[in-house]
Each structure stands twice: as structure tokens, then as C-alpha cells.
Write an enzyme that holds these catalytic residues in place. Structure first.
Site, PDB file in Angstrom:
ATOM      1  N   SER A   1      -0.373 -16.091  17.114  1.00 42.10           N
ATOM      2  CA  SER A   1      -1.120 -15.211  17.476  1.00 42.10           C
ATOM      3  C   SER A   1      -0.508 -14.687  19.257  1.00 42.10           C
ATOM      4  O   SER A   1       0.783 -14.720  19.689  1.00 42.10           O
ATOM      5  CB  SER A   1      -2.487 -14.798  17.965  1.00 42.10           C
ATOM      6  OG  SER A   1      -3.335 -13.809  18.321  1.00 42.10           O
TER       7      SER A   1
ATOM      8  N   GLU B   1      -4.555 -10.688   7.692  1.00 44.15           N
ATOM      9  CA  GLU B   1      -5.185 -11.453   9.150  1.00 44.15           C
ATOM     10  C   GLU B   1      -5.662 -10.705   9.321  1.00 44.15           C
ATOM     11  O   GLU B   1      -7.208 -10.796  10.241  1.00 44.15           O
ATOM     12  CB  GLU B   1      -3.482 -10.634  10.066  1.00 44.15           C
ATOM     13  CG  GLU B   1      -2.129 -10.661   9.467  1.00 44.15           C
ATOM     14  CD  GLU B   1      -2.294 -12.362  10.479  1.00 44.15           C
ATOM     15  OE1 GLU B   1      -3.547 -13.065  11.014  1.00 44.15           O
ATOM     16  OE2 GLU B   1      -1.187 -13.610  10.240  1.00 44.15           O
TER      17      GLU B   1
ATOM     18  N   HIS C   1      -7.070 -14.394   9.453  1.00 45.65           N
ATOM     19  CA  HIS C   1      -5.935 -14.545  11.269  1.00 45.65           C
ATOM     20  C   HIS C   1      -6.600 -16.425  11.166  1.00 45.65           C
ATOM     21  O   HIS C   1      -7.724 -16.098  11.308  1.00 45.65           O
ATOM     22  CB  HIS C   1      -6.251 -13.555  12.292  1.00 45.65           C
ATOM     23  CG  HIS C   1      -5.649 -13.854  13.220  1.00 45.65           C
ATOM     24  ND1 HIS C   1      -4.457 -13.620  13.606  1.00 45.65           N
ATOM     25  CD2 HIS C   1      -5.647 -14.098  14.577  1.00 45.65           C
ATOM     26  CE1 HIS C   1      -3.824 -13.739  14.139  1.00 45.65           C
ATOM     27  NE2 HIS C   1      -4.630 -14.136  15.362  1.00 45.65           N
TER      28      HIS C   1
END
Length: 500
Positions: A186, A313, A409
């Protein structure tokens, strides 16, 4: 032997298991407070005797409190530390993996239980994790005033300092300073992309792994506007002296108030949907160019790159309540307008997802906007610039007690670290791991270890003709089974994503 000599002094670790030694909380730079606040990281002071390094150091200033992780409190100052796991405490020259945590440039730390490096060390790596400044301390723009010029991107400069520490010290822990892989997730993955085009980081790592890189960078005018908002909320002038007069906890609280104002105001533009205030600043100095442009020009061609993102995600951001809800066609149209999405993009997603509710269309688009499409472009631009790059997708799902557990995610990180048994990841992976999950974790750990050791994760590198990818699932499905996102719809979208 669990004592190691570093350039600042001797440190003592502990046996994490019979075959792995962990050494935690080693300072790589001085505490970034007092006269060092808002400045480049300064060298850590040397010590005499043997420093006990059997516990994580304090985390950088932040208001977030993550499950299983320590919280920051005022007075915690020695926040620039590294942690090492080594299977070779008595010598050797093993490949090194340096991990940079995510957290929207505003939170996170190396003390998160899912980032324990023991499993990767057992696969033959010396593993290093690190803390760096986040939030305003690390990424807030301090306007130059009266001849005082303070650097932007202090969090990136911290990461460079940690990589220098690795170059100078990792041989003492059995690692090879000439075989270093920088990896992250990320914001940490996007940091890796920045480091690849930064002169200050050149030569400090030789391969890179970027999982779910977030494609946000701010020009100076946007960063300066954010500083004015935060300074106003903190009740201090937006000057070096004024900002330094506000304690870290004051700027934290002010940042949180500004974020909350964006959340509450649907008319506040793109930041209403995911009000991340901080990101790398395109300052022309520390970060001379955005990574997509730099990589396409060949800035990182000597660094092999492995890119991965999950196929769903943004469902995590919705699940944890950090994203605005978009449930009507009117809201969806406004979202597209606020981000300047190309005409026809929403229609293309509706065609690809014919029975999906509005919320799912929004999450699919937002996930590709922030992560998926940016990951694709990193792959393509690095290849265009002459670099060798490997692409992969994480598409592991399972049926849990509350329905389908998505490939969202963060779900890939505990698999790649081999930490699917950690209690803190139960929510991420949808319950206790199955035998198939353990097998997937073993395969992902092996891929990382193979890439870090010699640049071979186990599948061919990407090329523009074949465009092949590795797909991570518990059933080893063929890559072509993955429903392709309508990438042609993004052709007219400009990246990097500049907000607001």
C-alpha cells in the site's frame, strides 16, 4: 551467539525459535524531535556496552490504534528503529528483504504481528522491518519562510536512512549488503516506487516488491494547501516556527479534525470519499519526478520489480468504514465527476458487472483507481523503461460464516509473510486458515524468497505482448480465469492521481 556488532554499538537479540534470532528496536537514526523535528534523519548516537534489543521500539506519532499493535503516546521519541530476523547469526551471506509498512502515510508500524519476519527468515532470508515518520511529521509540507527551508518527504528520507543502515550493518547479521530487496504494501509499496526514482536511494537495493501500491502523489500547491488547513485547525501559523510550536499530538488531532470535515461534507470533492491528507510530495528534490514518469524514462531499470495487487482491493476500506458510502446512481455520478473519470468508464463497469448493486460498482472502480490500475501502470512503465518486472494478482476467496470472504486490500500480506495463523489476521482472511491456505502461504513465501535470492519468483517476467501474470489462489487456477478489469476504459485517465 545472539550479540551483534553494529556501527553504533553491540546489540543483543533473542531466539525467536530454535533456528531464528530476532533483534528488535535497533535505532537507525536519532529521534526526530526537538532540534531534529521536520528535518532529514540525523545519525543515531553510539552507545557503550551491549544494548538489549528484545522488544520493538515505540511507533511513530499517529492516532490510529491497530489490533495487536502498540499505540503511540506523547513522549515516545526513539521511533526510528529497525528489526532483524536472521537464520544465520554466526555468519553467512544471505539475501536481505527490507519491509516498509503501509497505512495511508498516516499510521502503521513494524510492530504489527502480521509483519513478524520469522517465516521468511526460515525460507533463507535476513528480514528487516522498519518504522518511519508518518502523518504531518513525515509527509506534511512545511512552507519555507525567512530563509528556513525544511525538507519534504521526510518519511521517504527515513526509509533511505534505514536502507543505508542495512548496507552498513546487515553483514553482521548474516546478510549480503549487495543483495537487498526493498518490499512494501500500500503506502509502503508506493514508497518503494518512489525510492526507485530517487537519487538518494540509488544503489541501496537491488530488487523491489510492491503489493497494492497506492497511486497518490501531491504537487507542492496541494501539499501547501493541506498544511494551511491543518495549521488552522491546530491554531498555529503555517510557518516553520508556528508548526514546530505545535506538539506532534496537536498536529495529529488537527489532522483528524480536517479529515472528519471532509468525511462529513459530500460537496468537498475527491477527499470526501477517502480523506487521506498525506502522500509523497512532488518537490523536485527528494522526489524529483512521479514514479510512473521516472520508471518509463528508465530511472529504475537496474532494479527488478515484482508487483502484486488484490482483485477486490476496496472492499476492505468499505468494510472498516474508512470510505464514504456510495449507494445511488446520483452519488456514483458525482464520484466520477469529483475524480474526473473518463466519460464511459462507469458504463463500462456496469457492463462488466451487470447484476452488481451501485455500491459494488463504486468499490470496483475506486479499487482500480487507487490500486489496481496504478499497479498495472507501474508494471508497464517499468518494462517500457527497460526494467525487468513480474506481475501477480491475489484472488484468494473463501466462504465464511457471513458470506464470501473477498480478495481485498491487505489480505495478501499475511500469506506472503507466512503468518496466516496470527490471531490479528482472522478478520482479513475470514477465519482460521485451512490446509489450502497454509499451502498458499508456503507458495507465496517461496516466491518472495526466490525473487529476493536471485530475481526468480517462479514465473516469467512481464512483456507487453503476452502480458502474463501469476494468480494467487488456493486452487492454482490459470491466470486467464481471472475476469479482466475493463482496462481500456482507463486509457484516458491521467496518472499519477493528483488530489484534491
Amino acid at each position: 551467539m545472539d550479540i551483534f556488532k553494529t556501527t553504533n554499538g553491540a546489540v543483543r537479540g533473542f531466539r525467536a525459535s530454535d533456528d531464528i534470532v530476532a533483534v528488535l528496536g535497533i535505532p537507525y537514526a536519532a529521534p526526530p524531535f526537538g532540534s531534529h523535528r521536520f528535518r532529514e534523519p540525523a545519525p543515531a548516537e553510539a552507545w557503550t556496552g551491549v544494548r538489549d534489543c528484545t522488544a520493538f521500539g515505540p511507533i511513530a506519532p499517529q492516532s490510529a490504534e491497530l489490533p495487536g499493535s502498540p499505540a503511540w503516546s506523547p513522549g515516545d521519541e526513539d521511533v526510528l528503529t529497525v528489526n532483524v530476523w536472521t537464520p544465520s547469526p554466526d555468519g553467512g551471506s544471505l539475501p536481505v528483504l527490507v519491509w516498509i509498512h503501509g497505512g495511508a502515510y498516516a499510521f502503521g508500524s513494524s510492530a504489527q504481528p502480521d509483519l513478524d519476519g520469522e517465516a521468511l527468515a526460515r525460507a533463507g532470508l535476513v528480514v528487516v522491518t522498519l518504522n518511519y515518520r508518518v502523518g504531518f511529521e513525515g509527509f506534511g509540507h512545511v512552507p519555507p519562510t525567512g530563509g528556513v527551508v525544511l525538507p519534504d518527504n521526510r518519511g521517504l528520507l527515513d526509509q533511505v536512512a534505514a536502507l543505508r543502515w542495512v548496507r552498513e550493518n546487515i553483514a553482521a547479521f548474516g546478510g549480503d549488503p549487495d543483495n537487498v530487496t526493498a518490499a512494501g504494501h500500500s503506502a509502503g509499496a508506493a514508497s518503494i516506487a518512489c525510492l526507485m526514482v530517487m537519487d538518494r536511494a540509488r544503489g541501496l537495493f537491488h530488487r523491489a516488491i510492491a503489493h497494492s501500491p497506492a497511486g497518490i502523489h501531491y504537487p507542492l500547491d496541494v501539499a501547501a494547501a493541506t498544511t494551511r488547513e491543518v495549521a488552522a485547525a491546530a491554531g498555529c501559523p503555517a510557518t516553520p516556527e508556528g508548526l514546530a510550536s505545535a506538539a506532534p499530538e496537536v498536529l495529529l488531532a488537527a489532522s483528524d479534525r480536517v479529515v472528519e470535515e471532509y468525511r462529513r461534507d459530500p460537496a468537498s470533492g475527491s477527499r470526501h470519499y477517502d480523506p487521506s491528507l498525506y502522500a509523497p510530495v512532488l518537490d523536485g528534490d527528494v522526489l524529483p519526478v512521479d514514479p510512473l514518469t521516472g520508471l518509463a524514462a528508465g530511472a529504475g531499470r537496474d532494479v527488478d520489480l515484482l508487483v502484486c495487487h488484490t482483485t477486490e482491493e476496496y472492499w476492505l476500506l468499505d468494510a472498516v468504514g474508512s470510505s464514504a458510502k456510495v449507494t445511488t446512481e446520483e452519488q456514483l455520478a458525482r464520484f466520477a465527476e469529483d475524480f474526473g473519470l473518463p466519460e464511459g468508464l462507469l458504463d463500462g463497469y456496469r457492463t462488466a458487472l451487470p447484476d452488481a448493486p451501485v455500491l459494488d460498482v463504486y468499490l470496483a472502480v475506486f479499487g482500480d483507481l487507487l490500486f489496481g490500475e496504478y499497479a498495472h501502470r507501474l508494471v508497464e512503465r517499468h518494462a517500457r523503461g527497460g526494467g525487468r518486472v513480474f506481475r501477480s494478482l491475489f484472488d484468494r476467496r473463501r466462504t465464511g460464516p457471513h458470506g464470501t470472504v473477498r480478495a481485498w486490500h491487505c489480505a495478501d500480506v499475511p500469506f506472503a509473510f507466512g503468518n496466516v495463523d496470527k490471531e490479528c489476521v482472522t478478520f482479513l482472511i475470514g477465519g482460521a486458515p485451512t490446509a489450502a491456505d497454509h499451502d498458499l502461504a508456503r507458495r507465496m513465501v517461496a516466491a518472495w524468497a526466490g525473487f529476493a535470492a536471485g530475481g526468480d519468483p517462479g514465473w516469467p517476467p512481464y512483456d507487453a505482448v503476452r502480458g502474463q501474470s501469476k494468480v494467487w489462489r488456493t486452487d492454482e487456477c490459470d491466470a486467464h480465469d481471472v475476469p479482466a478489469a475493463p482496462r481500456e476504459l482507463w486509457a484516458r485517465a491521467e496518472f499519477p492521481l493528483l488530489r484534491p
